[in-house]
Every structure is written in structure tokens, then in C-alpha cells.
Design an enzyme around this catalytic site. Structure first.
Site, mmCIF file in Angstrom:
data_model
loop_
_atom_site.group_PDB
_atom_site.id
_atom_site.type_symbol
_atom_site.label_atom_id
_atom_site.label_comp_id
_atom_site.label_asym_id
_atom_site.label_seq_id
_atom_site.Cartn_x
_atom_site.Cartn_y
_atom_site.Cartn_z
ATOM 1 C CG ASN A 18 -2.188 -0.987 0.788
ATOM 2 O OD1 ASN A 18 -2.116 -1.569 -0.197
ATOM 3 N ND2 ASN A 18 -2.867 -1.379 1.883
ATOM 4 N NE ARG A 116 -12.250 -0.252 -0.243
ATOM 5 C CZ ARG A 116 -10.995 -0.959 -0.453
ATOM 6 N NH1 ARG A 116 -11.286 -2.199 -0.885
ATOM 7 N NH2 ARG A 116 -9.942 -0.440 -0.244
ATOM 8 C CB VAL A 118 -13.921 7.396 -5.124
ATOM 9 C CG1 VAL A 118 -13.153 6.068 -5.111
ATOM 10 C CG2 VAL A 118 -14.625 7.433 -6.418
ATOM 11 C CB ILE A 327 -12.725 0.730 8.339
ATOM 12 C CG1 ILE A 327 -11.670 1.453 9.573
ATOM 13 C CG2 ILE A 327 -12.120 1.631 7.325
ATOM 14 C CD1 ILE A 327 -11.865 2.703 9.927
HETATM 15 N N1 EPU Z 1 -14.530 6.511 2.097
HETATM 16 C C1 EPU Z 1 -15.534 7.189 1.747
HETATM 17 N N2 EPU Z 1 -15.456 8.205 0.589
HETATM 18 C C2 EPU Z 1 -14.426 8.285 0.111
HETATM 19 C C3 EPU Z 1 -13.029 7.460 0.492
HETATM 20 C C4 EPU Z 1 -13.310 6.499 1.250
HETATM 21 O O1 EPU Z 1 -16.811 7.110 2.265
HETATM 22 O O2 EPU Z 1 -14.119 9.062 -0.851
HETATM 23 C C5 EPU Z 1 -14.915 5.504 3.199
HETATM 24 C C6 EPU Z 1 -14.743 4.165 2.743
HETATM 25 O O3 EPU Z 1 -15.765 3.476 2.187
HETATM 26 C C7 EPU Z 1 -14.315 3.479 3.980
HETATM 27 C C8 EPU Z 1 -13.389 4.670 4.994
HETATM 28 O O4 EPU Z 1 -13.534 5.929 4.372
HETATM 29 O O5 EPU Z 1 -15.284 3.256 4.864
HETATM 30 C C9 EPU Z 1 -11.916 4.401 4.711
HETATM 31 O O6 EPU Z 1 -11.549 4.008 3.512
HETATM 32 P P1 EPU Z 1 -10.002 4.528 2.794
HETATM 33 O O7 EPU Z 1 -10.361 5.532 1.759
HETATM 34 O O8 EPU Z 1 -9.138 4.903 3.932
HETATM 35 O O9 EPU Z 1 -9.706 3.267 2.384
HETATM 36 P P2 EPU Z 1 -8.691 2.921 0.856
HETATM 37 O O10 EPU Z 1 -7.934 4.023 0.709
HETATM 38 O O11 EPU Z 1 -9.581 2.614 -0.109
HETATM 39 C C10 EPU Z 1 -6.727 1.675 1.739
HETATM 40 C C11 EPU Z 1 -6.030 0.608 1.638
HETATM 41 C C12 EPU Z 1 -6.716 -0.653 2.286
HETATM 42 C C13 EPU Z 1 -7.235 -0.478 3.756
HETATM 43 C C14 EPU Z 1 -8.018 0.874 4.003
HETATM 44 C C15 EPU Z 1 -8.209 1.202 5.397
HETATM 45 C C16 EPU Z 1 -4.589 0.961 -0.180
HETATM 46 C C17 EPU Z 1 -4.176 0.599 -1.468
HETATM 47 N N3 EPU Z 1 -5.490 0.446 0.334
HETATM 48 O O12 EPU Z 1 -8.069 1.619 1.432
HETATM 49 O O13 EPU Z 1 -5.990 -1.870 2.015
HETATM 50 O O14 EPU Z 1 -8.175 -1.236 4.244
HETATM 51 O O15 EPU Z 1 -7.095 2.073 3.389
HETATM 52 O O16 EPU Z 1 -6.994 1.470 6.171
HETATM 53 O O17 EPU Z 1 -3.814 1.577 0.526
HETATM 54 C C18 EPU Z 1 -5.906 -4.135 2.028
HETATM 55 O O18 EPU Z 1 -4.590 -3.862 1.626
HETATM 56 O O19 EPU Z 1 -6.343 -5.179 2.054
HETATM 57 C C19 EPU Z 1 -6.618 -3.100 1.802
HETATM 58 C C20 EPU Z 1 -7.973 -3.085 1.642
#
Ligand code: EPU
Length: 421
Positions: A18, A116, A118, A327
Site C-alpha cells: 500500500n 467504498r 470515492v 471502517i
Molecule cells: N470512504 C468514503 N469516501 C471516500 C473514500 C473513502 O466514504 O471518498 C470511506 C470508505 O468507504 C471507508 C473509509 O472511508 O469506510 C476508509 O477508506 P479509505 O479510503 O481509507 O480506504 P482505501 O484508501 O480505499 C486503503 C487501503 C486498504 C485499507 C484501507 C483502510 C490501499 C491501496 N488500500 O484503502 O487496504 O483497508 O485503506 O486502512 O492503501 C488491503 O490492503 O487489504 C486493503 C484493503
């Protein structure tokens, strides 16, 4: 795999998936040749390389090294076929709009662990003057005035998002003027991207805290870089839990206690001994496991990416523990599989109440997502008789040579069919 063998010996941790993914996307901000070292050999890295090639970059993957340079003309478009394989593909959006004034990136859609969205990524780009349109499953983004340069802005995240913070840091790196990002994700991988942007000539401060300042560079592109990726704290945490589950004495090399504070503190409460030895952590479990409650939270809270593995550990403790997932809304897919192995877990919304059974039975189980797969492997390492984990391609997305690393420390484990089984 056949459970019951205590793990003993040394496991070397690979580079952080990540951290590598956003850094690979950051190469879009420069035309020079960049070199990444300590990159893990993983499916997600291959997917990102394929995406960068599709965009027009020259990418050579020779793990643990990856080189990226300008290739043919850029085509700022990330198709559904690639994005659906890996949600982190959304990380090209910020760099593409910032550098080329436009991007068309498939919306990732939902995935096994939750919806999830964006929206935070898009809201941030809009605050920087981008014009965003959602059409037929794609995000169409354009710089101000039909492809112009983004403007620095003050952006407040409603919730801390890891890839959202990273996307906007990269967009801000080439925007006009200063950006302030507030309520940022504080994960070590965000901090690592900050270090790389610094190497690329950008003034980024505060990465790793909840307020990040970025001063946009006026030259239209950034410098290339050479960078060795930090070790994967989630891979390290997974081996710590595996050793805690099986018993034995394992040295996890390349693991930072300071990046794993929440997990380490919960493991200690559960009766596991952990000690830093140079750049390694020694883990031993001298007696029975005690039940401990956990609630996942953004860093430095307990990582959601360690929840499934910790839940398996709690199945082996004597007594009740409560695991709360805050989360992702659907991150208990491992539970029904673990129940087939004899676990006693009651699911109530985002909470799992685990009654430690001290003992699991081998079974044929199905991996559903990356971290759930790791938890099933840990369960198999302690279960009586034989366990077969199917769909191990999930595991290959995020754990480099897991079966080899485990076999080296005494696990009776083998890959019987290739990744697609
Ligand atoms: N969220 C929103 N709106 C957004 C973005 C996120 O509502 O625009 C919500 C998500 O739905 C979630 C929370 O915010 O409920 C946190 O999500 P985040 O965006 O932090 O997750 P991510 O960036 O998509 C990264 C890791 C994940 C890890 C999460 C949480 C990477 C590539 N992925 O995902 O890793 O679980 O942060 O720590 O960095 C894994 O490696 O298995 C994995 C899933």
C-alpha cells in the site's frame, strides 16, 4: 496445510504494497526515469504496472525493483477492465488531472468488503477547480477552463481516507499555489508518499499527521526519483499473529514496532510477548491466550487490515472477545468460513462476538478477500488435520510468497494448484 506445528525461525518482511501502489502512480508526475526498490512481487503491483503501460508509460517490473519512464504519448484513461481488478487504480486520477489536465477513470464500484465510495477524492479535486462528470461508470475530470492547471485549495476530508489523501497530495503537487489538506489519513504509507514527493522536488509537510501542506511546483512536471519502499506493516502484523496463534519463537525482520502500536498493545494484552531487536520484532507466546476486545479505527488505531487475523487468534483464547469493525461494512466474510472450522462467532451488525474454543478443525474453506485469506491460512496453521484454502489468488494480491515464508519457519503448508484455483 496441516495444522499444529509451532513456528520457529526468521521471517523477512517485503516492501509495503500500500506504499508501493501510490508511489508507482506518482511516477505519472514526471517524465524522467524513476526507480523503486524493495517492491514486493505481488499481483497488485503487476496490475498497476499494466495500468501505467496502458496509460503510455514504459514500465519494467523486476521485483524487488521497478523502473518507470515516459513511453509513447499519454492516454489519460483507466479502463474498467483494469480498475475492477484493483480499486487502488483510482490513484491515477489525481496525478493525471494535475499533469495532463484531464482524465477518464472507471469508477471502482463496490467490492467484497464494502461499498467504498470515492466521493472525498472527487470533492477534493473539485475544490482545486476540476470539473468532474460521472458518466456510464466513468469519472471524467478536467482541469479548470477545459483542461487548465489545478489551483491549490484548502480541502477538508469528511472522514480520513488513505487513497483519498494520497490522490489529493499528488494533485496538489502540480497545482498552482499552496494546498492544505485537513483531517487526512495518518497511515505510514501516506507519510511515505510525502517523502517521495519531497524527493520529486515538492514541498510537502505534515504527511503522517492530520494536516498536510503542499506547495505546488510550477515547472509542469516533477523530478524523477529513486526510492526504497518501507516494509509492509500489515504483512509483519500477519506473521506476528500467526506466530502468536501457533506458539514458538519467531523473529519478524524488517518490522517497526512503532508502526504497529495498536496491534502490539492488543497482542500483549492477549498474553503474547513481543520485543524489538534491531530492525526486527521477536514474538513468543509463553502461555494460554487471553480474550481481548478490539475496535478498528484509522491509524494509529487498530488497523482494519489486521481485524480478520486477530479474530482467528481470539477463537483460540479462553473466553469472550468483541471485535468491532468501523471502517468497512462487510468485512466479516471470513467468519462463516471460520465457523466451518469450529469457531464460535456471533455476528451482530458491525460486531463479532467470539467465544474462544481453543481449538479449530481442518476444513476446505474459501478465500473472499485479501486479509480474510490470510486469516484462513492462520486458522489452518493451528487447526487439527488438514485445511485447504481455495481462491488463493486473493492472497497473492498482497502477500509475497506466503507459503514459502511460512514453510521456512516450520509450517506444514504447500501450494497445490496455481493461483487461479
Ligand atoms: N470512504 C468514503 N469516501 C471516500 C473514500 C473513502 O466514504 O471518498 C470511506 C470508505 O468507504 C471507508 C473509509 O472511508 O469506510 C476508509 O477508506 P479509505 O479510503 O481509507 O480506504 P482505501 O484508501 O480505499 C486503503 C487501503 C486498504 C485499507 C484501507 C483502510 C490501499 C491501496 N488500500 O484503502 O487496504 O483497508 O485503506 O486502512 O492503501 C488491503 O490492503 O487489504 C486493503 C484493503
Amino acid at each position: 496445510m496441516r495444522g499444529g506445528a509451532a513456528l520457529n525461525g526468521t521471517v523477512r518482511i517485503s516492501g509495503a504494497k500500500n506504499a508501493a501502489l501510490p508511489i508507482l502512480c506518482a511516477t505519472l508526475l514526471s517524465d524522467g526515469a524513476s526507480r523503486l526498490r524493495n517492491v514486493p512481487a505481488l499481483r497488485d503491483i503487476e496490475t498497476t504496472a499494466a495500468l501505467l503501460r496502458f496509460l503510455g508509460r514504459g514500465v519494467t517490473v523486476d521485483a524487488p525493483e521497478v523502473r518507470v519512464e515516459a513511453g509513447s504519448d499519454i492516454k489519460p484513461e483507466a479502463p474498467y477492465e483494469l480498475v475492477k481488478q484493483m480499486r487502488a487504480s483510482i490513484l491515477v486520477l489525481g496525478p493525471l488531472v494535475a499533469r495532463f489536465g484531464r482524465a477518464k477513470v472507471s469508477l471502482p464500484g463496490g467490492c467484497a468488503i464494502g461499498a467504498r465510495p470515492v466521493d472525498q477524492h472527487l470533492k477534493g479535486l473539485e475544490a482545486m477547480g476540476a470539473n468532474i462528470r460521472l458518466e456510464r461508470g466513468y469519472v471524467h475530470a478536467e482541469g479548470p477552463g477545459g483542461g487548465g492547471r489545478l489551483r491549490g485549495a484548502e480541502i477538508y476530508f469528511d472522514i480520513p481516507t488513505v487513497t483519498g489523501t494520497e490522490n489529493l497530495m499528488m494533485a496538489a503537487a502540480l497545482a498552482k499555489g499552496r494546498s492544505t489538506l485537513v483531517n487526512c489519513a495518518r497511515e505510514p504509507e501516506v507519510e511515505e508518499l510525502g517523502r517521495v514527493l519531497n524527493k520529486m522536488g515538492v514541498e510537502v509537510t505534515g504527511a503522517g499527521t492530520d494536516v498536510i501542506h503542499v506547495v505546488g511546483v510550477d515547472r509542469g512536471e516533477l523530478d524523477p526519483f529513486d526510492h526504497a519502499i518501507i516494509p509492509d506493516r500489515i504483512e509483519a502484523g500477519t506473521y506476528l499473529v500467526a506466530a502468536a496463534a501457533t506458539g514458538g519463537d519467531v523473529l519478524v525482520e524488517g518490522a517497526e514496532l512503532s508502526d504497529l502500536e495498536a496491534l502490539v498493545s492488543k497482542l500483549r494484552m492477549a498474553g503474547v510477548e513481543l520485543a524489538a531487536e534491531g530492525d526486527a520484532i521477536r514474538v513468543r507466546r509463553p502461555g494460554p491466550l487471553r480474550p481481548v476486545n478490539i475496535t478498528t479505527a484509522p491509524h494509529p488505531g487498530f488497523p482494519t487490515d489486521m481485524q480478520a487475523q486477530f479474530l482467528v487468534l481470539m477463537c483460540l483464547a479462553k473466553g469472550e472477545s468483541v471485535i468491532t469493525e468501523t471502517i468497512f461494512e462487510n468485512r466479516f466474510m471470513h467468519v462463516p468460513e471460520l465457523q466451518r472450522m469450529g469457531a464460535s462467532v456471533a455476528l451482530r451488525g458491525n460486531t463479532a462476538v467470539v467465544q474462544g474454543v481453543g481449538h479449530l478443525y481442518g476444513a476446505s474453506v474459501m478465500a473472499t478477500d485479501l486479509r480474510a485469506s490470510a486469516s484462513l491460512v492462520i486458522a489452518g496453521l493451528v487447526a487439527e488435520d488438514e485445511t485447504e484454502v481455495r481462491r488463493v489468488y486473493h492472497l497473492d494480491r498482497g502477500y509475497e510468497h506466503m507459503e514459502t515464508k511460512l514453510a521456512r519457519v516450520g509450517a506444514r503448508i504447500a501450494r497445490v494448484k496455481d493461483a487461479e484455483s
